[in-house]
Design a protein around this motif. Structure first.
Motif, PDB file in Angstrom:
ATOM      1  N   LYS A   8       0.862  -1.113  -0.110  1.00  0.00           N
ATOM      2  CA  LYS A   8      -0.169  -0.041   0.101  1.00  0.00           C
ATOM      3  C   LYS A   8       0.690   1.213   0.214  1.00  0.00           C
ATOM      4  N   ASN A   9       0.278   2.545  -0.434  1.00  0.00           N
ATOM      5  CA  ASN A   9       1.141   3.521  -0.372  1.00  0.00           C
ATOM      6  C   ASN A   9       0.251   4.690   0.117  1.00  0.00           C
ATOM      7  N   ARG A  10       1.226   5.705   0.690  1.00  0.00           N
ATOM      8  CA  ARG A  10       0.600   7.106   1.136  1.00  0.00           C
ATOM      9  C   ARG A  10       0.945   8.148   0.125  1.00  0.00           C
ATOM     10  N   LEU A  11       1.093   7.747  -1.218  1.00  0.00           N
ATOM     11  CA  LEU A  11       1.637   8.575  -2.121  1.00  0.00           C
ATOM     12  C   LEU A  11       0.578  10.038  -2.422  1.00  0.00           C
ATOM     13  N   LYS A  12      -0.577   9.631  -2.404  1.00  0.00           N
ATOM     14  CA  LYS A  12      -1.554  10.881  -2.654  1.00  0.00           C
ATOM     15  C   LYS A  12      -1.352  11.825  -1.587  1.00  0.00           C
ATOM     16  N   VAL A  13      -1.434  11.542  -0.246  1.00  0.00           N
ATOM     17  CA  VAL A  13      -0.909  12.155   0.888  1.00  0.00           C
ATOM     18  C   VAL A  13       0.046  13.248   0.857  1.00  0.00           C
ATOM     19  N   ALA A  14       1.215  12.378   0.664  1.00  0.00           N
ATOM     20  CA  ALA A  14       2.528  13.027   0.319  1.00  0.00           C
ATOM     21  C   ALA A  14       2.674  13.838  -0.676  1.00  0.00           C
ATOM     22  N   ARG A  15       1.877  13.671  -1.951  1.00  0.00           N
ATOM     23  CA  ARG A  15       1.776  14.586  -2.897  1.00  0.00           C
ATOM     24  C   ARG A  15       1.124  15.797  -2.802  1.00  0.00           C
ATOM     25  N   LEU A  28       8.325  15.272 -12.675  1.00  0.00           N
ATOM     26  CA  LEU A  28       9.311  15.207 -11.754  1.00  0.00           C
ATOM     27  C   LEU A  28      10.174  13.681 -11.931  1.00  0.00           C
ATOM     28  N   VAL A  29       9.330  12.638 -11.863  1.00  0.00           N
ATOM     29  CA  VAL A  29      10.059  11.511 -11.885  1.00  0.00           C
ATOM     30  C   VAL A  29      10.047  11.023 -13.229  1.00  0.00           C
ATOM     31  N   GLY A  30       9.581  11.159 -14.100  1.00  0.00           N
ATOM     32  CA  GLY A  30       9.593  10.762 -15.295  1.00  0.00           C
ATOM     33  C   GLY A  30       8.887   9.590 -15.904  1.00  0.00           C
ATOM     34  N   VAL A  31       7.420   9.647 -15.520  1.00  0.00           N
ATOM     35  CA  VAL A  31       6.521   8.716 -15.984  1.00  0.00           C
ATOM     36  C   VAL A  31       5.208   9.491 -16.082  1.00  0.00           C
ATOM     37  N   SER A  32       4.164   8.741 -16.608  1.00  0.00           N
ATOM     38  CA  SER A  32       3.096   9.424 -17.117  1.00  0.00           C
ATOM     39  C   SER A  32       2.063   9.513 -15.857  1.00  0.00           C
ATOM     40  N   ARG A  33       1.290  10.710 -16.103  1.00  0.00           N
ATOM     41  CA  ARG A  33       0.325  10.929 -15.015  1.00  0.00           C
ATOM     42  C   ARG A  33      -0.581   9.766 -14.596  1.00  0.00           C
ATOM     43  N   GLN A  34      -0.954   8.873 -15.745  1.00  0.00           N
ATOM     44  CA  GLN A  34      -1.647   7.746 -15.545  1.00  0.00           C
ATOM     45  C   GLN A  34      -1.000   6.488 -14.601  1.00  0.00           C
ATOM     46  N   THR A  35       0.370   6.675 -14.740  1.00  0.00           N
ATOM     47  CA  THR A  35       1.081   6.126 -13.918  1.00  0.00           C
ATOM     48  C   THR A  35       1.045   6.184 -12.334  1.00  0.00           C
ATOM     49  N   ILE A  36       1.051   7.533 -12.206  1.00  0.00           N
ATOM     50  CA  ILE A  36       1.018   7.984 -10.652  1.00  0.00           C
ATOM     51  C   ILE A  36      -0.577   7.653 -10.322  1.00  0.00           C
ATOM     52  N   SER A  37      -1.540   7.948 -10.937  1.00  0.00           N
ATOM     53  CA  SER A  37      -2.787   7.683 -10.498  1.00  0.00           C
ATOM     54  C   SER A  37      -3.066   6.048 -10.320  1.00  0.00           C
ATOM     55  N   SER A  38      -2.304   5.194 -11.115  1.00  0.00           N
ATOM     56  CA  SER A  38      -2.552   3.752 -10.823  1.00  0.00           C
ATOM     57  C   SER A  38      -1.513   3.467  -9.691  1.00  0.00           C
ATOM     58  N   ILE A  39      -0.709   4.029  -9.342  1.00  0.00           N
ATOM     59  CA  ILE A  39       0.063   3.726  -8.140  1.00  0.00           C
ATOM     60  C   ILE A  39      -0.670   4.250  -6.904  1.00  0.00           C
ATOM     61  N   GLU A  40      -1.184   5.259  -7.018  1.00  0.00           N
ATOM     62  CA  GLU A  40      -2.144   5.915  -5.760  1.00  0.00           C
ATOM     63  C   GLU A  40      -3.379   4.939  -5.406  1.00  0.00           C
ATOM     64  N   THR A  41      -4.080   4.213  -6.432  1.00  0.00           N
ATOM     65  CA  THR A  41      -4.982   3.846  -6.545  1.00  0.00           C
ATOM     66  C   THR A  41      -4.748   1.958  -6.201  1.00  0.00           C
ATOM     67  N   GLY A  42      -3.589   1.811  -6.215  1.00  0.00           N
ATOM     68  CA  GLY A  42      -2.931   0.472  -6.099  1.00  0.00           C
ATOM     69  C   GLY A  42      -3.293  -0.598  -7.326  1.00  0.00           C
ATOM     70  N   GLN A  43      -3.604   0.032  -8.382  1.00  0.00           N
ATOM     71  CA  GLN A  43      -3.758  -0.886  -9.387  1.00  0.00           C
ATOM     72  C   GLN A  43      -2.242  -1.403 -10.118  1.00  0.00           C
ATOM     73  N   PHE A  44      -1.322  -0.495  -9.610  1.00  0.00           N
ATOM     74  CA  PHE A  44      -0.036  -0.707 -10.346  1.00  0.00           C
ATOM     75  C   PHE A  44       1.119  -0.618  -9.074  1.00  0.00           C
ATOM     76  N   CYS A  45       1.915  -1.515  -9.132  1.00  0.00           N
ATOM     77  CA  CYS A  45       3.237  -1.826  -8.136  1.00  0.00           C
ATOM     78  C   CYS A  45       4.328  -1.185  -8.403  1.00  0.00           C
TER      79      CYS A  45
END
Length: 69
Positions: A8-15, A28-45
């Motif tokens: 799990k992650n606390r990415l959304k809160v930290a962001r 900033l990290v060199g990925v797509s916005r969709q990747t960040i969204s997928s990580i935040e929602t737990g769809q992508f590790c």
């Protein structure tokens, strides 16, 4: 009996603490916005490398952003 560990992650809160949009963080990290969204929602590790880059970008320790549930 084997217990499945789910990362799990606390990415959304930290962001939000840094006042960054998903797009800002993605750039900033060199990925797509969709990747960040997928990580935040737990769809992508994220890979270990991406997880560490996210920690650096958000000025957080790994254990502050990611945890097992």
């Amino acid at each position: 009996m084997e217990e499945k560990l789910i990362l799990k992650n606390r990415l959304k809160v930290a962001r939000a603490e840094k006042n960054l949009s998903q797009g800002d963080l993605a750039e900033l990290v060199g990925v797509s916005r969709q990747t960040i969204s997928s990580i935040e929602t737990g769809q992508f590790c994220p890979t270990a490398k991406l997880a560490l880059v996210l920690c650096i970008a958000l000025d957080k320790k790994f254990e502050d952003l990611f945890y097992f549930d």
